[in-house]
Write an enzyme that holds these catalytic residues in place. Sequence first.
Site, mmCIF file in Angstrom:
data_model
loop_
_atom_site.group_PDB
_atom_site.id
_atom_site.type_symbol
_atom_site.label_atom_id
_atom_site.label_comp_id
_atom_site.label_asym_id
_atom_site.label_seq_id
_atom_site.Cartn_x
_atom_site.Cartn_y
_atom_site.Cartn_z
ATOM 1 N N GLY A 1 3.796 0.079 0.379
ATOM 2 C CA GLY A 1 2.394 -0.271 0.517
ATOM 3 C C GLY A 1 2.255 -1.780 0.479
ATOM 4 N N GLN B 1 -1.888 -9.805 -0.820
ATOM 5 C CA GLN B 1 -0.458 -10.046 -1.049
ATOM 6 C C GLN B 1 0.153 -10.957 0.007
ATOM 7 O OE1 GLN B 1 0.431 -5.584 -1.708
ATOM 8 N NE2 GLN B 1 1.874 -6.640 -3.026
ATOM 9 N N CYS C 1 5.822 -3.811 -7.689
ATOM 10 C CA CYS C 1 4.902 -4.458 -6.744
ATOM 11 C C CYS C 1 5.661 -5.550 -5.996
ATOM 12 C CB CYS C 1 3.723 -5.060 -7.513
ATOM 13 S SG CYS C 1 2.497 -5.845 -6.457
ATOM 14 N N LEU C 2 5.469 -5.613 -4.697
ATOM 15 C CA LEU C 2 6.138 -6.655 -3.908
ATOM 16 C C LEU C 2 5.700 -8.044 -4.355
ATOM 17 C CD1 LEU C 2 5.933 -5.007 -0.365
ATOM 18 C CD2 LEU C 2 7.936 -5.187 -1.843
ATOM 19 N N HIS D 1 -2.995 1.929 -6.032
ATOM 20 C CA HIS D 1 -2.383 0.620 -6.287
ATOM 21 C C HIS D 1 -2.867 -0.396 -5.251
ATOM 22 C CE1 HIS D 1 1.399 -1.812 -7.419
ATOM 23 N NE2 HIS D 1 0.966 -2.412 -6.322
ATOM 24 N N GLU D 2 -2.944 0.022 -3.976
ATOM 25 C CA GLU D 2 -3.376 -0.914 -2.923
ATOM 26 C C GLU D 2 -4.863 -1.233 -3.039
ATOM 27 O OE1 GLU D 2 -0.999 -2.353 -1.618
ATOM 28 O OE2 GLU D 2 0.472 -0.834 -2.179
ATOM 29 N N HIS E 1 -5.329 -3.824 -5.487
ATOM 30 C CA HIS E 1 -5.076 -5.162 -4.925
ATOM 31 C C HIS E 1 -6.324 -5.701 -4.233
ATOM 32 C CE1 HIS E 1 -0.898 -6.126 -5.611
ATOM 33 N NE2 HIS E 1 -0.455 -5.003 -5.098
HETATM 34 NI NI NI Z 1 1.466 -4.196 -5.315
#
Ligand code: NI
Length: 186
Positions: A46, A51, A89-90, A131-132, A135
Amino acid sequence: MSILRIHVLGSPVLRQVTKEIASVTDEHRQFIDDLFETMYAAHGIGLAAPQVGRTERIAVVDVDDQAFALVNPVIVSDDKTLAKGEEGCLSIPDVYGDVARPERVKVRALDRDGNPFEIEAEGLLARCIQHEIDHLDGRMFIDHLSVLRRKAALAKWATIKGKYPGYIRTLNADEVAEHHHRDEEL
Ligand code: NI
C-alpha cells in the site's frame, strides 16, 4: 511511469491532512500509476500520497491480487471486533508493531476512472486500507501503539533515520531487486 522518492518519518508532509480532489484527471491517473510503480519497487502492499510528498487524497493498495486505487476514500462502517496484526510502513522502514484495528470495514471511494465504488474488506486488505486512510489523515501506525511500544519503535527509528538525509528515501536499484524483504510495509 516513474519511481517517486518516499518521505520517511520526520518529513512534515506525513502529518498533513490531504485534500479531496474534485474530479479524477489524467494527471491524477498518471500519479496513481507512479504510486503503483513506487509501491512495487519498494515491495510494499500500500502507498498513500503523503508518503511521496503529495497532499491529494489518493492511495493505492495491492493485497491478495486485488490492486486498486482509492480516491477520496471514506470509511462508511467498521466492525466492532478488533483484530491485532503486525504492521510496518514504507515511511518507517524496518520498524514494526502490532496494531489493533476493526477486522472488517466498508469503504467508499472513487476509482482510477473517477467512478464511485464501495468495497467490503476484511483481514489484511481491511488493515491495509485503514493504514492508508490513516496516512491521508496525517496519521501513522506508530500513533496506535501503546506509549511504551511507541517509545521502543521511536528508539529503533532513531538508530535508522540517519540513512535517510532530509527524511527522503530514494529507492536504489539494489533495493528494487532485493529478494529478501518484508511484505508487511504499507
Ligand atoms: Ni504506511
